[in-house]
Structures are given as C-alpha cells and as structure tokens.
Write a protein that holds these residues in place. Structure first.
Motif, short mmCIF file in Angstrom:
data_model
loop_
_atom_site.label_atom_id
_atom_site.label_comp_id
_atom_site.label_asym_id
_atom_site.label_seq_id
_atom_site.Cartn_x
_atom_site.Cartn_y
_atom_site.Cartn_z
N ASN A 12 0.86 -1.39 -0.02
CA ASN A 12 -0.01 -0.05 -0.03
C ASN A 12 0.83 1.35 -0.03
OD1 ASN A 12 0.90 0.37 2.68
ND2 ASN A 12 -1.13 -0.21 3.69
N GLY A 13 2.09 1.23 -0.04
CA GLY A 13 3.16 2.18 0.01
C GLY A 13 3.06 3.11 1.21
N THR A 14 2.45 2.72 2.25
CA THR A 14 2.69 3.63 3.63
C THR A 14 3.98 3.38 4.22
OG1 THR A 14 0.30 3.26 3.91
CG2 THR A 14 1.49 3.93 5.77
N VAL A 15 4.59 2.05 4.24
CA VAL A 15 5.79 1.77 4.97
C VAL A 15 6.83 2.45 4.23
CG1 VAL A 15 7.52 0.12 5.84
CG2 VAL A 15 4.98 -0.10 6.40
N LEU A 16 6.63 2.35 2.78
CA LEU A 16 7.62 2.89 2.03
C LEU A 16 7.88 4.41 1.84
CD1 LEU A 16 7.23 0.60 -1.26
CD2 LEU A 16 8.98 0.46 0.60
N CYS A 17 6.85 5.09 1.90
CA CYS A 17 6.47 6.63 2.26
C CYS A 17 7.41 6.89 3.38
CB CYS A 17 5.36 7.00 2.19
SG CYS A 17 4.47 6.90 0.38
N GLN A 18 7.01 6.04 4.58
CA GLN A 18 7.42 6.61 6.19
C GLN A 18 9.07 6.22 6.10
OE1 GLN A 18 5.18 3.71 8.05
NE2 GLN A 18 3.62 5.41 8.74
N LEU A 19 9.42 5.35 5.17
CA LEU A 19 11.06 5.14 5.08
C LEU A 19 11.52 6.51 4.54
CD1 LEU A 19 13.49 3.32 5.56
CD2 LEU A 19 12.93 2.40 3.08
N ALA A 20 11.17 6.76 3.30
CA ALA A 20 11.64 7.77 2.70
C ALA A 20 11.71 9.31 3.54
CB ALA A 20 10.61 8.33 1.17
N HIS A 68 -0.99 8.45 2.94
CA HIS A 68 -2.22 8.01 3.25
C HIS A 68 -1.88 6.67 4.01
CE1 HIS A 68 -4.40 10.48 0.48
NE2 HIS A 68 -3.58 10.27 -0.55
N ILE A 69 -2.62 6.51 5.32
CA ILE A 69 -2.53 5.56 6.19
C ILE A 69 -3.76 4.85 6.43
CG2 ILE A 69 -1.50 5.20 8.59
CD1 ILE A 69 0.31 7.80 8.39
N PRO A 70 -3.56 3.66 6.68
CA PRO A 70 -5.07 3.01 6.96
C PRO A 70 -5.49 3.12 8.33
CG PRO A 70 -3.32 1.35 6.15
CD PRO A 70 -2.78 2.84 6.18
N SER A 71 -6.50 3.25 8.81
CA SER A 71 -6.99 3.53 10.20
C SER A 71 -7.78 2.39 10.74
CB SER A 71 -7.62 4.96 10.12
OG SER A 71 -8.91 4.46 9.49
N PRO A 72 -7.79 2.46 11.95
CA PRO A 72 -8.87 1.30 12.60
C PRO A 72 -10.14 1.23 11.84
CG PRO A 72 -7.95 2.25 14.41
CD PRO A 72 -7.27 3.32 13.15
N ALA A 73 -10.81 2.48 11.58
CA ALA A 73 -11.94 2.49 11.01
C ALA A 73 -12.00 2.01 9.67
CB ALA A 73 -12.46 4.03 10.98
N VAL A 74 -10.91 2.24 8.82
CA VAL A 74 -10.68 1.81 7.42
C VAL A 74 -9.51 1.06 7.39
CG1 VAL A 74 -10.84 2.46 4.97
CG2 VAL A 74 -12.42 3.80 6.70
N PRO A 75 -9.33 -0.08 7.69
CA PRO A 75 -8.03 -0.85 7.83
C PRO A 75 -7.22 -1.03 6.57
CG PRO A 75 -9.77 -2.41 8.42
CD PRO A 75 -10.55 -0.96 8.22
N LYS A 76 -8.11 -0.86 5.31
CA LYS A 76 -7.68 -1.23 3.84
C LYS A 76 -7.79 0.16 3.01
CE LYS A 76 -7.21 -4.94 0.66
NZ LYS A 76 -5.69 -4.92 0.63
N LEU A 77 -6.43 0.57 2.53
CA LEU A 77 -6.64 1.82 1.94
C LEU A 77 -7.36 1.54 0.30
CD1 LEU A 77 -3.01 3.35 2.02
CD2 LEU A 77 -5.19 3.93 3.08
N SER A 78 -7.88 2.30 -0.17
CA SER A 78 -8.13 2.09 -1.54
C SER A 78 -7.35 2.05 -2.56
CB SER A 78 -9.34 3.40 -1.97
OG SER A 78 -8.46 4.62 -2.20
N PRO A 79 -7.44 1.16 -3.64
CA PRO A 79 -6.49 1.04 -4.56
C PRO A 79 -5.76 2.71 -5.11
CG PRO A 79 -8.24 -0.26 -5.17
CD PRO A 79 -8.60 0.81 -4.03
#
Length: 151
Positions: free
Chosen positions: A28-36, A48-59
């Motif tokens: 989903n790219g979140t970890v990669l963006c955090q690394l950058a 864009h980070i998943p949340s407990p309410a919406v655990p899966k990001l949209s494509p």
C-alpha cells in the motif's frame, strides 16, 4: 519466504515490526513513504495511512502512496536503474521493491549488508549544499555589516 536482508533494516529504521508477508505490508506504499521521510523529512508530503475504522486503503490511495515514494526515491538520488515501478509495489514484486529500498538506504546514507561503505549524500550530511550556501550568505552579510559599522 524469501531471505530478506533489508527486513531488519526497515524495522530498525522505522522502529516498527513488519509482518512475515513483507510484500503485502509494503504494497500500500505507507511503510515505503515513511522510510523515505525517515531518510529525509518531508520527502513525501502526504501519506495515506490505514486507520482502525478503514484498515484497507483504496487502490487509488495505495497508488498515490507508491507514486509519492517513487518520486521521493528519485529526489533522494536513487539511480534510475534501481527505481522500482508502481506495479512492482502494487503487485508485490518483492525483488524489485527491495532493490529500490536498498538503493534508497544507500543514497540516504544507510548501510546495507551487501555494501557496508558509507555513501555521500546531501540529505545525510550537515554540510549539504543548501546549508553551505546559507552559511556563506550569512557570513558575507555579517562581514558587510561589520565593514559598514567600522566606517
């Protein structure tokens, strides 16, 4: 599972524990963006980070994260031959993604198991071009002020 040399490096750099299925965790790219951003702050301005309410990001949000990560890699000096493409991340093609991450860590001053030599990088150096330009300008202005006050 593939042997992942950068798995511990990613976890220690980001101070997180990644799941066994690394490809899925990175897709989903979140970890990669955090690394950058860990390598150089604000390399990626919006993540864009998943949340407990919406655990899966949209494509669409996953794609935006990945595109922002790839842009940050280029900005941070990752050689074009090592930059992965969007589909590599989104389709969990781990070898291409890890090659890109390894190059990013090298460009950002991180060391990898394959190449322990430090790499010069303006992002990791206190004497970056921007800092030197600022310093020289400040010193020139102070000198001009000093000369003005002496006359």
């Amino acid at each position: 599972p593939t042997p992942l040399r950068n798995f511990p490096t990613l976890e220690s750099r980001l101070k997180i524990s990644l799941p066994e299925d690394l490809a899925d965790a990175l897709s989903n790219g979140t970890v990669l963006c955090q690394l950058a951003n860990q390598i150089r702050q604000r390399s990626v301005s919006i993540i864009h980070i998943p949340s407990p309410a919406v655990p899966k990001l949209s494509p669409a949000k996953c794609r935006l994260n990945v595109e922002n990560f790839i842009a940050a890699c280029r900005k941070l000096g990752v050689p074009e031959t090592d930059v992965c493409v969007c589909s590599d991340v989104l389709l969990c093609k781990l070898p291409a993604v890890l090659r890109c991450v390894t190059a990013l860590l090298a460009a950002g001053g991180g060391e990898t198991a394959e190449d322990p030599s430090p790499h010069h990088s303006s992002s990791s150096s206190l004497l970056s071009t921007d800092f030197l330009l600022f310093y020289c300008t400040a010193m020139a202005l102070l000198y001009a002020l000093y000369c003005y006050l002496l006359t």
